[in-house]
Design an enzyme around this catalytic site. Structure first.
Site: not given
Length: 165
Positions: A21, A153
């Site tokens: 930061d 899937h």
């Protein structure tokens, strides 16, 4: 009010680097971790590559989740980049049917050569799904490259493939 760092996270003192930061880049935990690894490599004499923030995925943990990586359609338009957009919804994805989480959309920004410029996802598991597109954006993959990777899937990842197929 901010420390001044160069493109390699170094301050005016050649022995002081700044990351996370405090460096003024995107304020995400993975960015701070990457900066830390880059600075450690520089201290050990391995050089310090310039940070590349163009492929950092991010997410907003709202309901539904929102996630994105790379260039948005608005950014492409503002920069005059030629693009097209591919979209898909998860409403017919097996996992979405099973989990009754059918709302959402996947949007992929693609250049004329088929390279992925960015992607945005709104819906269930968006924070997990965006990573696949982040890898594609980082590696300069085309949508054809990713479409050749078969999804599992039934899983939400099927919608990633459907959007670009």
């Amino acid at each position: 009010g901010r420390l001044v760092v160069d493109a390699h996270l170094r301050t005016s003192d050649p022995h002081v680097w700044v990351g996370g930061d405090a460096a003024g880049g995107p304020q995400f935990t993975p960015v701070a971790s990457q900066n830390g690894r880059q600075i450690a490599a520089a201290i050990l004499g391995h050089g310090l590559p310039e940070p590349d923030y163009s492929y950092i995925p991010y997410a907003c943990f709202t309901s539904p989740q929102l996630a994105a990586v790379g260039m948005s359609e608005d950014e492409a338009q503002a920069q005059g980049v030629e693009y097209r957009v591919a979209r898909a919804t998860p409403e017919y994805v097996g996992a979405a049917i099973i989990g009754d989480e059918r709302r959402g959309v996947v949007k992929v920004v693609i250049d004329p050569d088929g390279l992925m410029l960015g992607a945005q996802i709104a819906g269930h598991e968006a924070s997990e799904l965006i990573y696949g597109y982040a890898v594609g954006v980082r590696l300069g993959a085309s949508v054809h490259d990713l479409a050749d990777v078969l999804p599992i899937h039934p899983s939400y990842s099927e919608v990633l493939n459907w959007a670009i197929s």
